[in-house]
Design a protein around this motif. Structure first.
Motif, PDB file in Angstrom:
ATOM      1  N   PRO A   1       8.652 -11.044 -51.296  1.00 25.28           N
ATOM      2  CA  PRO A   1       9.066 -10.694 -52.794  1.00 25.28           C
ATOM      3  C   PRO A   1       9.605 -11.434 -53.910  1.00 25.28           C
ATOM      4  CG  PRO A   1      10.187  -9.502 -50.980  1.00 25.28           C
ATOM      5  CD  PRO A   1       9.552 -10.565 -50.315  1.00 25.28           C
ATOM      6  N   LEU A   2      10.090 -12.572 -53.571  1.00 28.88           N
ATOM      7  CA  LEU A   2      10.586 -13.485 -54.795  1.00 28.88           C
ATOM      8  C   LEU A   2       9.436 -14.221 -55.410  1.00 28.88           C
ATOM      9  CD1 LEU A   2      13.486 -15.300 -53.093  1.00 28.88           C
ATOM     10  CD2 LEU A   2      13.450 -13.528 -54.711  1.00 28.88           C
ATOM     11  N   HIS A   3       8.324 -14.329 -54.621  1.00 27.61           N
ATOM     12  CA  HIS A   3       7.079 -14.874 -55.192  1.00 27.61           C
ATOM     13  C   HIS A   3       6.348 -13.877 -56.244  1.00 27.61           C
ATOM     14  CE1 HIS A   3       6.734 -17.515 -51.451  1.00 27.61           C
ATOM     15  NE2 HIS A   3       7.668 -18.271 -52.239  1.00 27.61           N
ATOM     16  N   PHE A   4       6.923 -12.505 -55.968  1.00 26.80           N
ATOM     17  CA  PHE A   4       6.271 -11.422 -57.057  1.00 26.80           C
ATOM     18  C   PHE A   4       6.937 -11.366 -58.131  1.00 26.80           C
ATOM     19  CE2 PHE A   4       4.249  -6.968 -56.568  1.00 26.80           C
ATOM     20  CZ  PHE A   4       3.275  -7.489 -57.153  1.00 26.80           C
ATOM     21  N   ASN A   5       8.161 -11.733 -58.133  1.00 28.67           N
ATOM     22  CA  ASN A   5       9.045 -11.338 -59.343  1.00 28.67           C
ATOM     23  C   ASN A   5       8.590 -12.077 -60.765  1.00 28.67           C
ATOM     24  OD1 ASN A   5      10.798  -9.804 -57.685  1.00 28.67           O
ATOM     25  ND2 ASN A   5      12.433 -11.384 -57.481  1.00 28.67           N
ATOM     26  N   GLY A   6       8.525 -11.596 -61.687  1.00 29.83           N
ATOM     27  CA  GLY A   6       8.060 -11.986 -63.078  1.00 29.83           C
ATOM     28  C   GLY A   6       6.730 -11.612 -63.246  1.00 29.83           C
ATOM     29  N   THR A   7       6.116 -10.721 -62.397  1.00 32.19           N
ATOM     30  CA  THR A   7       4.687 -10.343 -62.661  1.00 32.19           C
ATOM     31  C   THR A   7       4.832  -9.305 -63.659  1.00 32.19           C
ATOM     32  OG1 THR A   7       4.122 -10.808 -60.471  1.00 32.19           O
ATOM     33  CG2 THR A   7       2.863  -9.086 -61.638  1.00 32.19           C
ATOM     34  N   ARG A   8       3.969  -9.454 -64.746  1.00 33.87           N
ATOM     35  CA  ARG A   8       4.021  -8.444 -65.719  1.00 33.87           C
ATOM     36  C   ARG A   8       3.229  -7.094 -65.426  1.00 33.87           C
ATOM     37  NH1 ARG A   8       6.986 -10.921 -69.372  1.00 33.87           N
ATOM     38  NH2 ARG A   8       6.016  -9.529 -70.694  1.00 33.87           N
ATOM     39  N   LEU A   9       4.007  -6.156 -66.056  1.00 34.19           N
ATOM     40  CA  LEU A   9       3.488  -4.712 -65.659  1.00 34.19           C
ATOM     41  C   LEU A   9       1.975  -4.380 -65.691  1.00 34.19           C
ATOM     42  CD1 LEU A   9       4.251  -1.755 -64.706  1.00 34.19           C
ATOM     43  CD2 LEU A   9       4.640  -1.411 -66.997  1.00 34.19           C
ATOM     44  N   ALA A  10       1.365  -5.190 -67.025  1.00 35.58           N
ATOM     45  CA  ALA A  10       0.209  -5.056 -67.207  1.00 35.58           C
ATOM     46  C   ALA A  10      -0.641  -5.671 -66.162  1.00 35.58           C
ATOM     47  CB  ALA A  10      -0.144  -5.880 -68.537  1.00 35.58           C
ATOM     48  N   GLU A  11      -0.267  -6.705 -65.422  1.00 38.01           N
ATOM     49  CA  GLU A  11      -1.103  -7.364 -64.362  1.00 38.01           C
ATOM     50  C   GLU A  11      -1.243  -6.101 -62.993  1.00 38.01           C
ATOM     51  OE1 GLU A  11       0.318 -11.151 -63.420  1.00 38.01           O
ATOM     52  OE2 GLU A  11       1.039 -11.504 -65.304  1.00 38.01           O
ATOM     53  N   LEU A  12      -0.212  -5.288 -62.775  1.00 36.53           N
ATOM     54  CA  LEU A  12      -0.006  -4.449 -61.854  1.00 36.53           C
ATOM     55  C   LEU A  12      -1.099  -3.251 -62.095  1.00 36.53           C
ATOM     56  CD1 LEU A  12       3.404  -4.671 -60.983  1.00 36.53           C
ATOM     57  CD2 LEU A  12       1.794  -5.840 -59.671  1.00 36.53           C
ATOM     58  N   LEU A  13      -0.796  -2.635 -63.179  1.00 37.98           N
ATOM     59  CA  LEU A  13      -1.592  -1.344 -63.636  1.00 37.98           C
ATOM     60  C   LEU A  13      -2.968  -2.006 -64.363  1.00 37.98           C
ATOM     61  CD1 LEU A  13       1.563   0.831 -64.901  1.00 37.98           C
ATOM     62  CD2 LEU A  13       0.330   0.992 -62.617  1.00 37.98           C
TER      63      LEU A  13
ATOM     64  N   SER B   1      -7.922  -0.197 -67.228  1.00 43.38           N
ATOM     65  CA  SER B   1      -9.069   0.487 -67.272  1.00 43.38           C
ATOM     66  C   SER B   1      -9.115   1.569 -66.478  1.00 43.38           C
ATOM     67  CB  SER B   1     -10.081  -0.615 -67.012  1.00 43.38           C
ATOM     68  OG  SER B   1      -9.920  -0.844 -65.731  1.00 43.38           O
ATOM     69  N   GLU B   2      -8.218   1.766 -65.643  1.00 41.03           N
ATOM     70  CA  GLU B   2      -7.993   2.955 -64.909  1.00 41.03           C
ATOM     71  C   GLU B   2      -7.358   3.934 -65.631  1.00 41.03           C
ATOM     72  OE1 GLU B   2      -9.577   3.816 -62.110  1.00 41.03           O
ATOM     73  OE2 GLU B   2     -10.671   1.633 -61.796  1.00 41.03           O
ATOM     74  N   PRO B   3      -7.930   5.236 -65.993  1.00 43.79           N
ATOM     75  CA  PRO B   3      -7.239   5.914 -66.842  1.00 43.79           C
ATOM     76  C   PRO B   3      -5.782   6.754 -66.121  1.00 43.79           C
ATOM     77  CG  PRO B   3      -9.296   7.102 -65.876  1.00 43.79           C
ATOM     78  CD  PRO B   3      -9.305   5.639 -65.749  1.00 43.79           C
ATOM     79  N   GLN B   4      -5.915   6.654 -64.730  1.00 44.00           N
ATOM     80  CA  GLN B   4      -4.661   7.239 -64.095  1.00 44.00           C
ATOM     81  C   GLN B   4      -3.537   6.439 -64.344  1.00 44.00           C
ATOM     82  OE1 GLN B   4      -7.685   6.374 -62.523  1.00 44.00           O
ATOM     83  NE2 GLN B   4      -8.369   7.962 -61.542  1.00 44.00           N
ATOM     84  N   ASN B   5      -3.668   5.289 -64.430  1.00 37.07           N
ATOM     85  CA  ASN B   5      -2.578   4.427 -64.701  1.00 37.07           C
ATOM     86  C   ASN B   5      -1.866   4.338 -66.255  1.00 37.07           C
ATOM     87  OD1 ASN B   5      -3.179   3.229 -62.297  1.00 37.07           O
ATOM     88  ND2 ASN B   5      -4.149   1.533 -63.096  1.00 37.07           N
TER      89      ASN B   5
ATOM     90  N   ASP C   1       6.224  12.063 -58.719  1.00 39.41           N
ATOM     91  CA  ASP C   1       5.097  12.193 -57.987  1.00 39.41           C
ATOM     92  C   ASP C   1       3.843  12.048 -59.008  1.00 39.41           C
ATOM     93  OD1 ASP C   1       6.048  12.854 -55.584  1.00 39.41           O
ATOM     94  OD2 ASP C   1       6.410  14.937 -56.238  1.00 39.41           O
ATOM     95  N   HIS C   2       3.352  10.791 -59.344  1.00 41.46           N
ATOM     96  CA  HIS C   2       2.160  10.865 -60.033  1.00 41.46           C
ATOM     97  C   HIS C   2       1.380   9.538 -59.514  1.00 41.46           C
ATOM     98  CE1 HIS C   2      -0.231   9.917 -63.573  1.00 41.46           C
ATOM     99  NE2 HIS C   2       0.482  11.169 -64.101  1.00 41.46           N
ATOM    100  N   LEU C   3       0.350   9.721 -59.472  1.00 40.70           N
ATOM    101  CA  LEU C   3      -0.529   8.501 -58.828  1.00 40.70           C
ATOM    102  C   LEU C   3      -1.170   7.544 -59.795  1.00 40.70           C
ATOM    103  CD1 LEU C   3      -3.160  10.909 -56.747  1.00 40.70           C
ATOM    104  CD2 LEU C   3      -1.303   9.552 -55.949  1.00 40.70           C
ATOM    105  N   THR C   4      -1.136   6.353 -59.248  1.00 37.58           N
ATOM    106  CA  THR C   4      -1.826   5.286 -60.130  1.00 37.58           C
ATOM    107  C   THR C   4      -2.780   4.363 -59.099  1.00 37.58           C
ATOM    108  OG1 THR C   4      -0.086   3.761 -59.036  1.00 37.58           O
ATOM    109  CG2 THR C   4       0.400   4.651 -61.309  1.00 37.58           C
ATOM    110  N   TYR C   5      -3.501   3.803 -59.777  1.00 42.32           N
ATOM    111  CA  TYR C   5      -4.717   3.111 -58.978  1.00 42.32           C
ATOM    112  C   TYR C   5      -4.712   1.496 -59.325  1.00 42.32           C
ATOM    113  CZ  TYR C   5      -9.380   2.733 -56.852  1.00 42.32           C
ATOM    114  OH  TYR C   5     -10.369   2.605 -56.142  1.00 42.32           O
ATOM    115  N   GLU C   6      -4.215   0.993 -58.516  1.00 41.68           N
ATOM    116  CA  GLU C   6      -3.721  -0.697 -58.358  1.00 41.68           C
ATOM    117  C   GLU C   6      -4.631  -1.606 -57.565  1.00 41.68           C
ATOM    118  OE1 GLU C   6       0.310  -0.990 -58.901  1.00 41.68           O
ATOM    119  OE2 GLU C   6       0.693   0.954 -59.264  1.00 41.68           O
ATOM    120  N   ARG C   7      -4.697  -2.747 -58.035  1.00 38.05           N
ATOM    121  CA  ARG C   7      -5.428  -3.756 -57.330  1.00 38.05           C
ATOM    122  C   ARG C   7      -4.239  -4.647 -56.668  1.00 38.05           C
ATOM    123  NH1 ARG C   7     -10.597  -5.021 -57.914  1.00 38.05           N
ATOM    124  NH2 ARG C   7     -10.570  -4.272 -60.002  1.00 38.05           N
ATOM    125  N   ASP C   8      -4.453  -5.069 -55.317  1.00 34.04           N
ATOM    126  CA  ASP C   8      -3.723  -6.090 -54.696  1.00 34.04           C
ATOM    127  C   ASP C   8      -4.129  -7.495 -54.925  1.00 34.04           C
ATOM    128  OD1 ASP C   8      -5.537  -6.410 -52.850  1.00 34.04           O
ATOM    129  OD2 ASP C   8      -4.756  -5.361 -51.263  1.00 34.04           O
TER     130      ASP C   8
END
Length: 336
Positions: free
Chosen positions: A134-146, A149-153, A169-176
């Motif tokens: 998790p520590l390596h993930f901290n600082g990631t921008r929200l725009a990088e996660l959502l 281009s996906e309307p659900q996000n 309860d709202h769905l998002t479509y994200e890339r790992d």
């Protein structure tokens, strides 16, 4: 009159004051310690009492503070244990610039995408995004996660603002990190400070499998409906309209699965050759049914075996051909 006695002589003769006649007056009597320092003694006594009271109050306050600190440590320990051991992904997002809630909905969504970053998360949240630590993930921008281009996000952020920063309860479509796409079911809660949205807590579950299963069921139901309509048309068409119905059926099935070319082949009576009988071509696709006449069985052995076994073959790109189908791959490339 009053009998008058000298105080010094009475003390020299060791005569007690109680033995003097009533109403006697003593002259030159020396004041006692109490008489000389009465006010000072009272003031010192009050001061000591006040200091004692303050010390007692401070001790009580210290004891309460220690209890509160111990309770806070226990609460933090329970919180950390809950967050760390939760199977749900839990994350806190902060803003590098406070976001006034007076902004319009669109401006707030734009602000969140530009200024929000991941401040902390638990192991489950990181693993859902393909990150081991998790520590390596901290600082990631929200725009990088959502993925915007996906309307659900974008719908998720708009719904978060419209809900008053309490979204369920709202769905998002994200890339790992490995490029795999996931469906996440979110609950989000915002923290307001001084008229601004200061941070956002989210709790998410990976619902990719259930989402894909639901989509597969929906797709299967739609295909079943399509096939029911095709069979109904076959059941009512005249013999001279069978060929046209077959081509219409090929077009309907091809468009359903996203193909631009479809044809029907028939195995010869002696099972030595096969030939194309009907063909449908999409726009910009040239007919090729003439190439598939009296083709010797064994020309494309792998596909032939699968088709005769009733299996479904799906190859979207040339790279998906298996290693034992090199010749078929070459033939397909030659055909274009």
């Amino acid at each position: 009159g009053h009998d008058i006695f000298g105080w010094g002589k009475l003390q020299a003769g060791h005569i007690s004051e109680e033995r003097l006649p009533a109403g006697s007056l003593g002259l030159f009597k020396q004041p006692s310690f109490w008489d000389r320092h009465k006010r000072l003694v009272i003031e010192l006594t009050l001061l000591i009492a006040a200091e004692t009271l303050v010390i007692v109050l401070l001790l009580i306050q210290r004891r309460k503070r220690k209890r509160a600190e111990a309770g806070l440590r226990n609460s933090e320990a329970r919180y950390l244990a809950f967050v760390s051991n939760s199977s749900e992904g839990i994350a806190r997002f902060e803003w590098d610039r406070p976001m006034p809630v007076s902004l319009s909905e669109d401006e707030q969504v734009k602000h969140m995408l530009q200024h929000s970053y991941l401040a902390e998360c638990n192991d489950a949240f990181a693993v859902m995004h393909g990150i081991a630590m998790p520590l390596h993930f901290n600082g990631t921008r929200l725009a990088e996660l959502l993925v915007s281009s996906e309307p659900q996000n974008l719908d998720f952020l708009h719904a978060f603002v419209r809900s008053g920063y309490r979204l369920l309860d709202h769905l998002t479509y994200e890339r790992d990190e490995q490029g795999n796409m996931h469906w996440f079911d979110h609950r989000a809660s915002g923290i307001l400070e001084n008229g601004c949205l200061a941070r956002m807590w989210t709790v998410q579950r990976d619902v990719t499998e259930s989402k894909l299963a639901a989509e597969a069921l929906k797709q299967q139901a739609a295909f079943n409906e399509l096939m029911t309509g095709i069979l109904a048309r076959f059941a009512t068409c005249h013999s001279e309209g069978v060929d046209a119905s077959v081509v219409e059926a090929l077009q309907a099935i091809a468009e359903f699965i996203g193909a631009d070319h479809a044809f029907v082949v028939r195995l010869s009576t002696d099972k030595m050759t096969w030939s194309g009988t009907h063909e449908w071509c999409g726009p910009s696709v040239s007919p090729r049914i003439h190439q598939f006449q009296c083709v010797p069985l064994g020309t494309i052995p792998r596909k032939e075996r699968q088709i005769m076994a009733g299996e479904v073959i799906r190859i979207n790109t040339p790279d998906e051909y298996p290693a034992d189908a090199i010749e078929e791959h070459r033939n397909q490339e030659a055909e274009g």
